[in-house]
Design a protein around this motif. Structure first.
Motif, PDB file in Angstrom:
ATOM      1  N   ASN A  72     -12.022  -4.818   1.010  1.00 52.40           N
ATOM      2  CA  ASN A  72     -13.255  -3.798   0.786  1.00 52.40           C
ATOM      3  C   ASN A  72     -13.474  -4.406   2.122  1.00 52.40           C
ATOM      4  OD1 ASN A  72     -11.540  -1.974  -0.335  1.00 52.40           O
ATOM      5  ND2 ASN A  72     -13.392  -1.825  -1.932  1.00 52.40           N
ATOM      6  N   ALA A  73     -14.384  -5.611   2.125  1.00 54.18           N
ATOM      7  CA  ALA A  73     -14.985  -6.261   3.123  1.00 54.18           C
ATOM      8  C   ALA A  73     -14.179  -6.282   4.189  1.00 54.18           C
ATOM      9  CB  ALA A  73     -16.001  -7.232   2.826  1.00 54.18           C
ATOM     10  N   LYS A  74     -13.557  -6.471   4.612  1.00 51.72           N
ATOM     11  CA  LYS A  74     -12.003  -6.286   5.754  1.00 51.72           C
ATOM     12  C   LYS A  74     -11.831  -5.366   5.901  1.00 51.72           C
ATOM     13  CE  LYS A  74     -12.104 -11.356   5.359  1.00 51.72           C
ATOM     14  NZ  LYS A  74     -11.013 -12.975   5.422  1.00 51.72           N
ATOM     15  N   ASN A  75     -12.059  -4.193   5.316  1.00 55.38           N
ATOM     16  CA  ASN A  75     -11.174  -3.090   5.651  1.00 55.38           C
ATOM     17  C   ASN A  75      -9.551  -3.455   5.744  1.00 55.38           C
ATOM     18  OD1 ASN A  75     -13.122  -1.366   5.463  1.00 55.38           O
ATOM     19  ND2 ASN A  75     -12.905  -0.466   7.565  1.00 55.38           N
ATOM     20  N   THR A  76      -9.161  -4.593   4.954  1.00 53.66           N
ATOM     21  CA  THR A  76      -7.309  -4.930   4.918  1.00 53.66           C
ATOM     22  C   THR A  76      -6.850  -4.799   3.238  1.00 53.66           C
ATOM     23  OG1 THR A  76      -8.649  -6.049   6.430  1.00 53.66           O
ATOM     24  CG2 THR A  76      -6.446  -6.734   5.301  1.00 53.66           C
ATOM     25  N   VAL A  77      -5.434  -4.256   3.343  1.00 55.09           N
ATOM     26  CA  VAL A  77      -4.427  -4.332   2.026  1.00 55.09           C
ATOM     27  C   VAL A  77      -4.035  -5.379   2.734  1.00 55.09           C
ATOM     28  CG1 VAL A  77      -3.486  -2.448   3.319  1.00 55.09           C
ATOM     29  CG2 VAL A  77      -3.515  -3.548   0.691  1.00 55.09           C
ATOM     30  N   TYR A  78      -3.383  -5.956   1.840  1.00 58.13           N
ATOM     31  CA  TYR A  78      -1.912  -7.573   1.793  1.00 58.13           C
ATOM     32  C   TYR A  78      -1.195  -7.212   0.973  1.00 58.13           C
ATOM     33  CZ  TYR A  78      -6.524  -9.541   3.705  1.00 58.13           C
ATOM     34  OH  TYR A  78      -7.890  -9.690   3.766  1.00 58.13           O
ATOM     35  N   LEU A  79       0.212  -7.547   1.029  1.00 59.11           N
ATOM     36  CA  LEU A  79       1.311  -7.682   0.015  1.00 59.11           C
ATOM     37  C   LEU A  79       1.695  -9.122  -0.127  1.00 59.11           C
ATOM     38  CD1 LEU A  79       2.987  -6.195  -1.407  1.00 59.11           C
ATOM     39  CD2 LEU A  79       4.702  -5.273   0.113  1.00 59.11           C
ATOM     40  N   GLN A  80       1.477  -9.996  -1.240  1.00 60.20           N
ATOM     41  CA  GLN A  80       1.830 -11.368  -0.756  1.00 60.20           C
ATOM     42  C   GLN A  80       3.084 -11.216  -1.184  1.00 60.20           C
ATOM     43  OE1 GLN A  80       0.608 -14.310  -0.516  1.00 60.20           O
ATOM     44  NE2 GLN A  80       3.185 -14.584  -0.549  1.00 60.20           N
ATOM     45  N   MET A  81       4.503 -11.524  -0.763  1.00 60.96           N
ATOM     46  CA  MET A  81       5.593 -11.035  -1.303  1.00 60.96           C
ATOM     47  C   MET A  81       6.461 -12.996  -2.046  1.00 60.96           C
ATOM     48  SD  MET A  81       7.298  -8.279   1.204  1.00 60.96           S
ATOM     49  CE  MET A  81       6.738  -9.555   2.781  1.00 60.96           C
ATOM     50  N   ASN A  82       6.785 -12.755  -2.727  1.00 59.79           N
ATOM     51  CA  ASN A  82       7.541 -14.015  -2.707  1.00 59.79           C
ATOM     52  C   ASN A  82       8.829 -13.778  -3.377  1.00 59.79           C
ATOM     53  OD1 ASN A  82       4.988 -15.488  -3.272  1.00 59.79           O
ATOM     54  ND2 ASN A  82       3.718 -14.988  -4.876  1.00 59.79           N
ATOM     55  N   SER A  83      10.207 -14.839  -3.740  1.00 59.65           N
ATOM     56  CA  SER A  83      12.139 -15.119  -3.912  1.00 59.65           C
ATOM     57  C   SER A  83      11.631 -14.296  -3.737  1.00 59.65           C
ATOM     58  CB  SER A  83      11.656 -14.733  -5.067  1.00 59.65           C
ATOM     59  OG  SER A  83      10.412 -15.760  -6.590  1.00 59.65           O
ATOM     60  N   LEU A  84      11.385 -13.756  -1.891  1.00 58.81           N
ATOM     61  CA  LEU A  84      12.177 -12.991  -1.058  1.00 58.81           C
ATOM     62  C   LEU A  84      13.782 -12.434  -1.041  1.00 58.81           C
ATOM     63  CD1 LEU A  84       9.871 -12.986   1.151  1.00 58.81           C
ATOM     64  CD2 LEU A  84      10.688 -10.851   0.352  1.00 58.81           C
ATOM     65  N   ASN A  85      14.603 -12.191  -1.132  1.00 53.36           N
ATOM     66  CA  ASN A  85      16.074 -12.149  -1.094  1.00 53.36           C
ATOM     67  C   ASN A  85      16.423 -10.927   0.419  1.00 53.36           C
ATOM     68  OD1 ASN A  85      16.045  -9.393  -2.178  1.00 53.36           O
ATOM     69  ND2 ASN A  85      15.715 -10.225  -4.290  1.00 53.36           N
ATOM     70  N   ALA A  86      17.860 -11.028   0.134  1.00 50.81           N
ATOM     71  CA  ALA A  86      18.309 -10.253   1.483  1.00 50.81           C
ATOM     72  C   ALA A  86      18.325  -8.320   1.080  1.00 50.81           C
ATOM     73  CB  ALA A  86      19.395  -9.975   1.614  1.00 50.81           C
TER      74      ALA A  86
END
Length: 120
Positions: A72-86
């Motif tokens: 919230n201090a950076k007004n930013t949301v993240y999405l960490q994506m692991n084990s990606l597939n097609a």
């Protein structure tokens, strides 16, 4: 409200990426945030949401692989994506909305999207 998504790219199967979405023009901390994705020829689908209090929720297809978080201090949301597939290949969009009784209601504020391509 402006939403600027970034962090997409080309990654090999099994790899990871972290998407970011910077928001401006609203009181970020008071709103829920969500990540959607749209693959070619498919409808846009909800991937993950996070409430103003930091409670996450995930689509079954990404549970255990993706993690949504917010600063919230950076007004930013993240999405960490692991084990990606097609099947994760899509344009990913961030969104601002509200969560009521466990259901996410998107506002009509969308970023430009960031392309994620999973391919060897």
């Amino acid at each position: 409200v402006q939403l600027q998504a970034s962090g997409g790219g080309l990654v090999q199967p099994g790899g990871s990426l972290r998407l970011s979405c910077a928001a401006s023009g609203s009181i970020f901390s008071r709103n829920s945030m969500g990540w959607y994705r749209q693959a070619p020829g498919k409808q846009r689908e909800l991937v993950a949401t996070i409430t103003s209090g930091g409670n996450p929720n995930y689509a079954d297809s990404v549970k255990g692989r993706f993690t949504i978080s917010r600063d919230n201090a950076k007004n930013t949301v993240y999405l960490q994506m692991n084990s990606l597939n097609a099947e994760d290949t899509a344009v990913y969009y961030c969104n601002q909305g509200a969560t009521r009784r466990g259901t996410y209601f998107p506002y009509d504020y969308w970023g430009q999207g960031t392309q994620v391509t999973v391919s060897s």
